[in-house]
Design a protein around this motif. Structure first.
Motif, PDB file in Angstrom:
ATOM      1  N   PRO A 199       3.222 104.471  61.197  1.00 57.46           N
ATOM      2  CA  PRO A 199       2.032 103.756  61.679  1.00 57.46           C
ATOM      3  C   PRO A 199       2.162 102.230  61.651  1.00 57.46           C
ATOM      4  CG  PRO A 199       1.692 104.470  59.430  1.00 57.46           C
ATOM      5  CD  PRO A 199       3.018 105.024  59.842  1.00 57.46           C
ATOM      6  N   ASN A 200       3.253 101.704  61.100  1.00 55.83           N
ATOM      7  CA  ASN A 200       3.417 100.247  61.016  1.00 55.83           C
ATOM      8  C   ASN A 200       4.513  99.794  61.971  1.00 55.83           C
ATOM      9  OD1 ASN A 200       1.501  99.990  58.832  1.00 55.83           O
ATOM     10  ND2 ASN A 200       3.079 100.849  57.495  1.00 55.83           N
ATOM     11  N   THR A 201       4.368 100.163  63.230  1.00 62.79           N
ATOM     12  CA  THR A 201       5.410  99.886  64.213  1.00 62.79           C
ATOM     13  C   THR A 201       5.680  98.383  64.319  1.00 62.79           C
ATOM     14  OG1 THR A 201       4.694 101.822  65.475  1.00 62.79           O
ATOM     15  CG2 THR A 201       6.116 100.235  66.599  1.00 62.79           C
ATOM     16  N   CYS A 202       6.956  98.006  64.144  1.00 65.62           N
ATOM     17  CA  CYS A 202       7.352  96.603  64.272  1.00 65.62           C
ATOM     18  C   CYS A 202       8.865  96.551  64.417  1.00 65.62           C
ATOM     19  CB  CYS A 202       6.889  95.778  63.064  1.00 65.62           C
ATOM     20  SG  CYS A 202       7.473  96.393  61.459  1.00 65.62           S
ATOM     21  N   SER A 203       9.376  95.372  64.659  1.00 66.57           N
ATOM     22  CA  SER A 203      10.823  95.214  64.840  1.00 66.57           C
ATOM     23  C   SER A 203      11.232  93.840  64.361  1.00 66.57           C
ATOM     24  CB  SER A 203      11.204  95.415  66.311  1.00 66.57           C
ATOM     25  OG  SER A 203      10.558  94.449  67.122  1.00 66.57           O
ATOM     26  N   GLY A 204      12.545  93.550  64.420  1.00 67.39           N
ATOM     27  CA  GLY A 204      13.066  92.254  64.027  1.00 67.39           C
ATOM     28  C   GLY A 204      12.867  91.963  62.553  1.00 67.39           C
ATOM     29  N   THR A 205      12.701  90.676  62.237  1.00 67.29           N
ATOM     30  CA  THR A 205      12.551  90.284  60.837  1.00 67.29           C
ATOM     31  C   THR A 205      11.283  90.870  60.214  1.00 67.29           C
ATOM     32  OG1 THR A 205      11.492  88.218  61.532  1.00 67.29           O
ATOM     33  CG2 THR A 205      13.859  88.145  61.097  1.00 67.29           C
ATOM     34  N   THR A 206      10.258  91.109  61.014  1.00 63.94           N
ATOM     35  CA  THR A 206       9.032  91.719  60.483  1.00 63.94           C
ATOM     36  C   THR A 206       9.330  93.087  59.893  1.00 63.94           C
ATOM     37  OG1 THR A 206       7.702  90.566  62.148  1.00 63.94           O
ATOM     38  CG2 THR A 206       6.678  92.436  61.039  1.00 63.94           C
ATOM     39  N   ALA A 207      10.168  93.867  60.581  1.00 65.70           N
ATOM     40  CA  ALA A 207      10.542  95.190  60.077  1.00 65.70           C
ATOM     41  C   ALA A 207      11.390  95.064  58.811  1.00 65.70           C
ATOM     42  CB  ALA A 207      11.302  95.968  61.150  1.00 65.70           C
ATOM     43  N   VAL A 208      12.276  94.067  58.769  1.00 68.14           N
ATOM     44  CA  VAL A 208      13.114  93.869  57.581  1.00 68.14           C
ATOM     45  C   VAL A 208      12.237  93.551  56.371  1.00 68.14           C
ATOM     46  CG1 VAL A 208      14.915  92.466  56.511  1.00 68.14           C
ATOM     47  CG2 VAL A 208      15.102  93.099  58.923  1.00 68.14           C
ATOM     48  N   TYR A 209      11.307  92.596  56.532  1.00 66.32           N
ATOM     49  CA  TYR A 209      10.457  92.199  55.408  1.00 66.32           C
ATOM     50  C   TYR A 209       9.557  93.352  54.968  1.00 66.32           C
ATOM     51  CZ  TYR A 209      12.013  87.522  56.710  1.00 66.32           C
ATOM     52  OH  TYR A 209      12.785  86.416  57.006  1.00 66.32           O
ATOM     53  N   ALA A 210       9.099  94.147  55.911  1.00 65.66           N
ATOM     54  CA  ALA A 210       8.277  95.309  55.548  1.00 65.66           C
ATOM     55  C   ALA A 210       9.102  96.316  54.749  1.00 65.66           C
ATOM     56  CB  ALA A 210       7.698  95.952  56.802  1.00 65.66           C
ATOM     57  N   ALA A 211      10.327  96.560  55.186  1.00 62.70           N
ATOM     58  CA  ALA A 211      11.179  97.532  54.488  1.00 62.70           C
ATOM     59  C   ALA A 211      11.517  97.052  53.077  1.00 62.70           C
ATOM     60  CB  ALA A 211      12.458  97.772  55.286  1.00 62.70           C
ATOM     61  N   LEU A 212      11.651  95.747  52.893  1.00 64.37           N
ATOM     62  CA  LEU A 212      11.993  95.208  51.573  1.00 64.37           C
ATOM     63  C   LEU A 212      10.883  95.423  50.549  1.00 64.37           C
ATOM     64  CD1 LEU A 212      13.801  91.900  52.587  1.00 64.37           C
ATOM     65  CD2 LEU A 212      14.811  93.813  51.326  1.00 64.37           C
ATOM     66  N   THR A 213       9.696  95.789  50.992  1.00 67.31           N
ATOM     67  CA  THR A 213       8.604  96.090  50.050  1.00 67.31           C
ATOM     68  C   THR A 213       8.626  97.538  49.583  1.00 67.31           C
ATOM     69  OG1 THR A 213       7.001  96.723  51.778  1.00 67.31           O
ATOM     70  CG2 THR A 213       7.151  94.379  51.204  1.00 67.31           C
ATOM     71  N   TRP A 214       9.494  98.370  50.186  1.00 71.14           N
ATOM     72  CA  TRP A 214       9.527  99.785  49.823  1.00 71.14           C
ATOM     73  C   TRP A 214      10.207  99.961  48.463  1.00 71.14           C
ATOM     74  CZ3 TRP A 214      11.091 103.069  54.734  1.00 71.14           C
ATOM     75  CH2 TRP A 214      10.132 102.834  55.742  1.00 71.14           C
TER      76      TRP A 214
END
Length: 257
Positions: A199-214
């Motif tokens: 549900p948090n569709t994104c790409s680029g650095t936004t996706a990287v920063y989101a994944a780093l919170t997992w």
């Protein structure tokens, strides 16, 4: 291959070297995590430190060997300099190996070769065994081309990215949580593209920063060529520092409960 150690450096070092040798690796940082990994993906060989807390009064590897499909799993025990293999509960001098810390990678590779050679010999002498059909390189339960796999609560995404950068690896790092997934496309150790599913569709650095919170989920590094344009245009060190800054900023701006 299952590596169990509460020292992240040992995990990273051994996983990197064995991955370079073509072995497929799962990682765990404690006894319970090791049992969970082993129950999901049956390892052909276990490499474990001895100094882990017991589980219900048992060393975790004795718990492992209670499982019928794991009763003959060979183990390479990593011991302290003053630990006697004879005192390790469940140590089998015929099947298992021992290696004292600190150790040279060459010594670990020799012991692993000895264990795998004995396993392959047993395929000929004892073919009916339900779990001893060994390929040249262990691959049970892992995706094709997978070089490293594990749980994000046992080894964090930052550490994984550092390993891949140091080794200049190329492939796709797949990250999975129950309701979503992310893919980091890596070329020679650097993230060049990234995308995250709904549900948090994104790409680029936004996706990287989101994944780093997992802090939970699974990771799987799939080796292979990665082409295309570098959409990220940033070093791993920058991404990690910026990701940490954003997490700190979000926590400071979070309203008190």
């Amino acid at each position: 291959m299952l590596i169990v150690d509460n020292d992240p450096w040992i995990q990273r070092m051994v996983a990197t070297v064995l991955g370079q040798g073509g072995h497929l690796v799962n990682l765990a940082g404690d006894a319970q995590g090791a049992l969970t990994c082993a129950s999901k993906v049956l390892p052909e060989v276990v490499i474990t430190t001895v100094g882990l807390p017991v589980v219900d009064g048992w060393p975790w590897w004795e718990r492992l060997r209670v499982m019928p499909e794991q009763s003959s799993t060979p183990i390479i025990f990593l011991t302290g300099a003053n630990e006697d293999p004879a005192t390790i509960r469940g140590f089998d001098p015929v099947r298992d190996q021992q290696l004292a810390k600190p150790f040279r990678i060459e010594d670990l590779e020799r012991r692993l070769h000895s264990v795998l050679s004995r396993l392959r010999e047993s395929v000929v002498t004892d073919p009916p065994h339900p779990r001893r059909s060994l390929p040249d390189k262990p691959s049970r339960g892992l995706r094709p081309l997978s070089a490293m796999q594990g749980a994000l609560d046992l080894i964090g995404l930052s550490s994984i990215l550092m390993i891949l950068e140091i080794e200049r690896k190329t492939g796709i790092l797949l990250l999975e949580q129950p309701q979503t997934a992310a893919r980091l496309f890596i070329r020679k150790g650097r993230i060049i593209r990234a995308e995250m599913d709904a549900p948090n569709t994104c790409s680029g650095t936004t996706a990287v920063y989101a994944a780093l919170t997992w802090n939970t989920g699974r990771f799987d590094f799939l080796v292979g060529d990665v082409g295309g344009i570098d959409d990220i245009q940033a070093s791993t060190a920058f991404l990690l520092m910026e990701g940490a800054r954003r997490v700190d900023e979000a926590s400071q701006n979070k309203p008190p409960t």
